[in-house]
Design an enzyme around this catalytic site. Structure first.
Site, PDB file in Angstrom:
ATOM      1  NE  ARG A  56       4.180  -6.930  10.629  1.00  0.00           N
ATOM      2  CZ  ARG A  56       4.789  -6.747   9.461  1.00  0.00           C
ATOM      3  NH1 ARG A  56       4.571  -5.653   8.773  1.00  0.00           N
ATOM      4  NH2 ARG A  56       5.611  -7.643   8.980  1.00  0.00           N
ATOM      5  NE  ARG A 113      13.904  -6.914   5.786  1.00  0.00           N
ATOM      6  CZ  ARG A 113      13.165  -5.957   5.234  1.00  0.00           C
ATOM      7  NH1 ARG A 113      13.342  -5.635   3.982  1.00  0.00           N
ATOM      8  NH2 ARG A 113      12.248  -5.340   5.936  1.00  0.00           N
ATOM      9  NE  ARG A 150      11.061  -9.101   2.123  1.00  0.00           N
ATOM     10  CZ  ARG A 150      10.261  -8.030   2.171  1.00  0.00           C
ATOM     11  NH1 ARG A 150      10.071  -7.297   1.097  1.00  0.00           N
ATOM     12  NH2 ARG A 150       9.673  -7.682   3.298  1.00  0.00           N
ATOM     13  CE  LYS A 200      -2.034  -1.033   3.908  1.00  0.00           C
ATOM     14  NZ  LYS A 200      -1.495  -2.374   4.240  1.00  0.00           N
ATOM     15  NE  ARG A 218      -3.445   0.889  11.634  1.00  0.00           N
ATOM     16  CZ  ARG A 218      -2.436   0.467  10.877  1.00  0.00           C
ATOM     17  NH1 ARG A 218      -2.297  -0.804  10.602  1.00  0.00           N
ATOM     18  NH2 ARG A 218      -1.559   1.323  10.414  1.00  0.00           N
TER      19      ARG A 218
END
Ligand SMILES: [Zn+2]
Length: 216
Positions: free
Chosen positions: A174, A163, A128, A14, A89
């Protein structure tokens, strides 16, 4: 003038889309994250409240977020419209936004849901890794090194690192918050006949074309 909300789970892109649409078409990007960081820096009453809450690691309430958005909407003039990313939200924030826009004689034009397959999203974000010698980025499914354990670019052996903030646990937390608090907005805006959908798993340019076809 168009007012647009980008809706979608964490990692759907986004922010990237909002930034680039703002640059190209003159929208004012309103991101909750940016606004909270900005508020922390100013010395207003609201700014100090935000600093205190964030320092304690607590969540900023709907009321505060709505106050920040209200200030921005009222103080921004002569723009091509707002593009909201990361806001609203919750349903309470969505109601408040409708009222705010109403007060300044504006309407919400489109809510664009960037939908993604959850497994693919988790895969995309948690897969990743990079070479710690040269920084080359890899992905355990979509871009693996040609020879196992060896960097394609610099030839370093076993120097790959994942990461920290991309780990599966933090993403699941989340995602859970998104489904619990934010995803009801999809039905809410569908009922208000504002909802449009784009596939959030394409390339950045593909997604942008799809959004542009809706809003321009
Ligand atoms: Zn390397």
């Amino acid at each position: 003038m168009k007012n647009i909300i980008l809706l979608g789970p964490p990692g759907a892109g986004k922010g990237t889309q909002a930034r680039s649409l703002s640059d190209k078409y003159g929208f004012v990007q309103l991101s909750t994250g940016d606004m909270l960081r900005e508020a922390k820096k100013d010395k207003s009453k609201l700014g100090l409240k935000v600093s205190n809450i964030m320092a304690k690691g607590e969540l900023v309430t709907d009321e505060i977020v709505i106050d920040l958005i209200k200030k921005k909407i009222i103080n921004t003039t002569n723009n091509k419209g707002f593009i909201f990313d990361g806001f609203p939200r919750t349903l309470a924030q969505a109601d408040a936004l409708g009222n705010l826009l109403n007060k300044v004689n504006q309407v919400l034009d489109y809510v664009i849901e960037m939908y993604v397959d959850d497994d693919k999203l988790v895969q995309r974000i948690t897969g990743r890794f990079s070479c710690s010698s040269c920084g080359e980025l890899y992905h355990k499914i979509t871009k693996i090194p040609k020879k196992t354990g060896i960097c394609d670019v610099c030839g370093s052996i076993d120097k790959f690192k994942f990461r920290q903030d991309d780990n599966e646990d933090s993403l699941k937390t989340r995602l859970l918050a998104y489904y619990r608090d934010t995803s009801p907005l999809i039905g809410y805006y569908y009922a208000l006949k504002k909802l449009k959908k784009v596939n959030g798993l394409g390339s950045i340019n593909e997604i942008q074309d799809a959004i542009r076809n809706i809003i321009i």
